[in-house]
Write a protein that holds these residues in place. Structure first.
Motif, PDB file in Angstrom:
ATOM      1  N   MET A   1      19.567  51.401 -36.931  1.00  0.00           N
ATOM      2  CA  MET A   1      20.294  51.418 -38.313  1.00  0.00           C
ATOM      3  C   MET A   1      20.859  52.738 -38.610  1.00  0.00           C
ATOM      4  O   MET A   1      21.974  52.746 -39.298  1.00  0.00           O
ATOM      5  CB  MET A   1      19.392  50.952 -39.671  1.00  0.00           C
ATOM      6  CG  MET A   1      19.212  49.665 -39.814  1.00  0.00           C
ATOM      7  SD  MET A   1      20.781  48.931 -40.235  1.00  0.00           S
ATOM      8  CE  MET A   1      20.275  47.831 -41.527  1.00  0.00           C
ATOM      9  N   ASP A   2      20.346  53.654 -38.239  1.00  0.00           N
ATOM     10  CA  ASP A   2      20.763  55.200 -38.132  1.00  0.00           C
ATOM     11  C   ASP A   2      22.092  55.269 -37.466  1.00  0.00           C
ATOM     12  O   ASP A   2      23.032  56.186 -38.047  1.00  0.00           O
ATOM     13  CB  ASP A   2      19.526  56.410 -37.875  1.00  0.00           C
ATOM     14  CG  ASP A   2      18.741  56.413 -38.800  1.00  0.00           C
ATOM     15  OD1 ASP A   2      18.645  55.990 -39.805  1.00  0.00           O
ATOM     16  OD2 ASP A   2      17.490  57.006 -38.184  1.00  0.00           O
ATOM     17  N   ILE A   3      22.122  54.770 -36.220  1.00  0.00           N
ATOM     18  CA  ILE A   3      23.344  54.850 -35.449  1.00  0.00           C
ATOM     19  C   ILE A   3      24.532  54.100 -36.201  1.00  0.00           C
ATOM     20  O   ILE A   3      25.865  54.606 -36.139  1.00  0.00           O
ATOM     21  CB  ILE A   3      23.175  54.148 -33.941  1.00  0.00           C
ATOM     22  CG1 ILE A   3      22.131  55.115 -33.318  1.00  0.00           C
ATOM     23  CG2 ILE A   3      24.363  54.105 -33.336  1.00  0.00           C
ATOM     24  CD1 ILE A   3      21.828  54.571 -31.936  1.00  0.00           C
ATOM     25  N   LEU A   4      24.095  52.802 -36.610  1.00  0.00           N
ATOM     26  CA  LEU A   4      25.255  52.070 -37.403  1.00  0.00           C
ATOM     27  C   LEU A   4      25.503  52.924 -38.698  1.00  0.00           C
ATOM     28  O   LEU A   4      27.029  52.814 -38.762  1.00  0.00           O
ATOM     29  CB  LEU A   4      24.615  50.800 -37.665  1.00  0.00           C
ATOM     30  CG  LEU A   4      25.339  49.729 -38.468  1.00  0.00           C
ATOM     31  CD1 LEU A   4      26.897  49.569 -37.762  1.00  0.00           C
ATOM     32  CD2 LEU A   4      24.939  48.753 -38.966  1.00  0.00           C
ATOM     33  N   ALA A   5      25.105  53.426 -39.254  1.00  0.00           N
ATOM     34  CA  ALA A   5      25.357  54.252 -40.598  1.00  0.00           C
ATOM     35  C   ALA A   5      26.238  55.136 -40.347  1.00  0.00           C
ATOM     36  O   ALA A   5      27.121  55.738 -40.664  1.00  0.00           O
ATOM     37  CB  ALA A   5      23.922  54.685 -41.362  1.00  0.00           C
ATOM     38  N   ALA A   6      25.782  56.109 -38.922  1.00  0.00           N
ATOM     39  CA  ALA A   6      26.503  57.253 -38.504  1.00  0.00           C
ATOM     40  C   ALA A   6      27.743  56.709 -37.934  1.00  0.00           C
ATOM     41  O   ALA A   6      29.004  57.331 -38.459  1.00  0.00           O
ATOM     42  CB  ALA A   6      25.820  57.939 -37.386  1.00  0.00           C
ATOM     43  N   PHE A   7      28.037  55.596 -37.383  1.00  0.00           N
ATOM     44  CA  PHE A   7      29.144  54.950 -37.069  1.00  0.00           C
ATOM     45  C   PHE A   7      30.204  54.811 -38.199  1.00  0.00           C
ATOM     46  O   PHE A   7      31.493  54.750 -38.213  1.00  0.00           O
ATOM     47  CB  PHE A   7      28.983  53.921 -36.080  1.00  0.00           C
ATOM     48  CG  PHE A   7      30.339  53.260 -35.417  1.00  0.00           C
ATOM     49  CD1 PHE A   7      31.153  53.642 -34.598  1.00  0.00           C
ATOM     50  CD2 PHE A   7      30.814  51.998 -36.090  1.00  0.00           C
ATOM     51  CE1 PHE A   7      32.374  53.288 -34.156  1.00  0.00           C
ATOM     52  CE2 PHE A   7      32.098  51.485 -35.638  1.00  0.00           C
ATOM     53  CZ  PHE A   7      32.661  52.039 -34.742  1.00  0.00           C
ATOM     54  N   VAL A   8      29.588  54.077 -39.056  1.00  0.00           N
ATOM     55  CA  VAL A   8      30.425  53.637 -40.306  1.00  0.00           C
ATOM     56  C   VAL A   8      30.895  54.793 -40.917  1.00  0.00           C
ATOM     57  O   VAL A   8      32.117  55.094 -41.609  1.00  0.00           O
ATOM     58  CB  VAL A   8      29.472  52.753 -41.425  1.00  0.00           C
ATOM     59  CG1 VAL A   8      30.240  52.575 -42.606  1.00  0.00           C
ATOM     60  CG2 VAL A   8      29.291  51.310 -40.655  1.00  0.00           C
ATOM     61  N   GLY A   9      30.181  55.802 -41.228  1.00  0.00           N
ATOM     62  CA  GLY A   9      30.385  57.195 -41.869  1.00  0.00           C
ATOM     63  C   GLY A   9      31.657  57.844 -41.280  1.00  0.00           C
ATOM     64  O   GLY A   9      32.422  58.402 -42.065  1.00  0.00           O
ATOM     65  N   LEU A  10      31.424  57.795 -39.955  1.00  0.00           N
ATOM     66  CA  LEU A  10      32.698  58.503 -38.926  1.00  0.00           C
ATOM     67  C   LEU A  10      33.885  57.646 -39.189  1.00  0.00           C
ATOM     68  O   LEU A  10      34.876  58.126 -39.149  1.00  0.00           O
ATOM     69  CB  LEU A  10      31.977  58.543 -37.631  1.00  0.00           C
ATOM     70  CG  LEU A  10      33.178  58.906 -36.383  1.00  0.00           C
ATOM     71  CD1 LEU A  10      33.540  60.581 -36.686  1.00  0.00           C
ATOM     72  CD2 LEU A  10      32.453  59.146 -34.974  1.00  0.00           C
ATOM     73  N   ALA A  11      33.879  56.421 -39.135  1.00  0.00           N
ATOM     74  CA  ALA A  11      34.870  55.752 -39.295  1.00  0.00           C
ATOM     75  C   ALA A  11      35.630  55.674 -40.597  1.00  0.00           C
ATOM     76  O   ALA A  11      36.830  55.873 -40.668  1.00  0.00           O
ATOM     77  CB  ALA A  11      34.645  53.933 -39.348  1.00  0.00           C
ATOM     78  N   VAL A  12      34.623  55.902 -41.717  1.00  0.00           N
ATOM     79  CA  VAL A  12      35.392  56.006 -42.910  1.00  0.00           C
ATOM     80  C   VAL A  12      36.010  57.564 -43.036  1.00  0.00           C
ATOM     81  O   VAL A  12      37.167  57.713 -43.444  1.00  0.00           O
ATOM     82  CB  VAL A  12      34.424  56.107 -44.117  1.00  0.00           C
ATOM     83  CG1 VAL A  12      34.717  56.508 -45.583  1.00  0.00           C
ATOM     84  CG2 VAL A  12      33.875  54.742 -44.252  1.00  0.00           C
ATOM     85  N   LEU A  13      35.514  58.499 -42.489  1.00  0.00           N
ATOM     86  CA  LEU A  13      36.033  59.696 -42.352  1.00  0.00           C
ATOM     87  C   LEU A  13      37.285  59.882 -41.793  1.00  0.00           C
ATOM     88  O   LEU A  13      38.326  60.437 -42.201  1.00  0.00           O
ATOM     89  CB  LEU A  13      35.034  61.013 -41.598  1.00  0.00           C
ATOM     90  CG  LEU A  13      35.446  62.314 -41.643  1.00  0.00           C
ATOM     91  CD1 LEU A  13      35.744  62.757 -43.012  1.00  0.00           C
ATOM     92  CD2 LEU A  13      34.442  63.222 -40.846  1.00  0.00           C
ATOM     93  N   VAL A  14      37.419  59.254 -40.511  1.00  0.00           N
ATOM     94  CA  VAL A  14      38.409  59.131 -39.702  1.00  0.00           C
ATOM     95  C   VAL A  14      39.712  58.255 -40.451  1.00  0.00           C
ATOM     96  O   VAL A  14      40.773  58.756 -40.535  1.00  0.00           O
ATOM     97  CB  VAL A  14      38.223  58.336 -38.342  1.00  0.00           C
ATOM     98  CG1 VAL A  14      39.574  57.978 -37.699  1.00  0.00           C
ATOM     99  CG2 VAL A  14      37.593  59.076 -37.488  1.00  0.00           C
ATOM    100  N   GLY A  15      39.286  57.497 -41.271  1.00  0.00           N
ATOM    101  CA  GLY A  15      40.301  56.746 -42.065  1.00  0.00           C
ATOM    102  C   GLY A  15      40.897  57.493 -43.333  1.00  0.00           C
ATOM    103  O   GLY A  15      42.088  57.531 -43.505  1.00  0.00           O
ATOM    104  N   ILE A  16      40.031  58.183 -43.854  1.00  0.00           N
ATOM    105  CA  ILE A  16      40.146  59.319 -44.936  1.00  0.00           C
ATOM    106  C   ILE A  16      41.251  60.385 -44.428  1.00  0.00           C
ATOM    107  O   ILE A  16      42.546  60.575 -44.940  1.00  0.00           O
ATOM    108  CB  ILE A  16      39.017  59.883 -45.603  1.00  0.00           C
ATOM    109  CG1 ILE A  16      38.283  58.853 -46.170  1.00  0.00           C
ATOM    110  CG2 ILE A  16      39.551  61.061 -46.452  1.00  0.00           C
ATOM    111  CD1 ILE A  16      36.789  59.274 -46.912  1.00  0.00           C
ATOM    112  N   VAL A  17      41.028  60.949 -43.212  1.00  0.00           N
ATOM    113  CA  VAL A  17      41.843  61.948 -42.626  1.00  0.00           C
ATOM    114  C   VAL A  17      43.184  61.407 -42.297  1.00  0.00           C
ATOM    115  O   VAL A  17      44.219  61.816 -42.666  1.00  0.00           O
ATOM    116  CB  VAL A  17      41.152  62.499 -41.428  1.00  0.00           C
ATOM    117  CG1 VAL A  17      41.981  63.327 -40.562  1.00  0.00           C
ATOM    118  CG2 VAL A  17      39.866  63.344 -41.816  1.00  0.00           C
ATOM    119  N   GLY A  18      43.280  60.025 -41.931  1.00  0.00           N
ATOM    120  CA  GLY A  18      44.601  59.550 -41.221  1.00  0.00           C
ATOM    121  C   GLY A  18      45.410  59.339 -42.787  1.00  0.00           C
ATOM    122  O   GLY A  18      46.646  59.420 -42.733  1.00  0.00           O
TER     123      GLY A  18
END
Length: 91
Positions: A1-18
């Protein structure tokens, strides 16, 4: 679960930066178009006439700067800095 949450957080961050990058690019394009339009208007000897500018000027002369800035922004759609500078010139 922690890896999934980190992945989702990273995806959101990348989306915001884009998204921020795209917004910045669109803003720069709009600024260029506005400068070109200003040049065309100047070349043709035309100027924008906004309604209620006499009221803005009267507020500025009376020392009611905040009200003048607020009204200037309502009338022109200008940002705070641009409106403050314009009102300062009127007062």
């Amino acid at each position: 679960m922690d890896i999934l949450a980190a992945f989702v957080g990273l995806a959101v961050l990348v989306g915001i930066v884009g998204l921020d990058s795209r917004i910045s690019r669109v803003k720069r394009q709009a600024d260029r178009v506005e400068r070109k339009l200003d040049l065309v208007l100047d070349h043709l000897g035309l100027s924008l006439q906004y309604p209620r500018m006499d009221e803005v000027a009267a507020l500025a002369r009376d020392g009611r700067t905040i009200e003048a800035v607020k009204m200037y922004r309502e009338v022109t759609g200008a940002g705070l800095k641009e409106a403050k500078e314009a009102v300062d010139k009127l007062g």
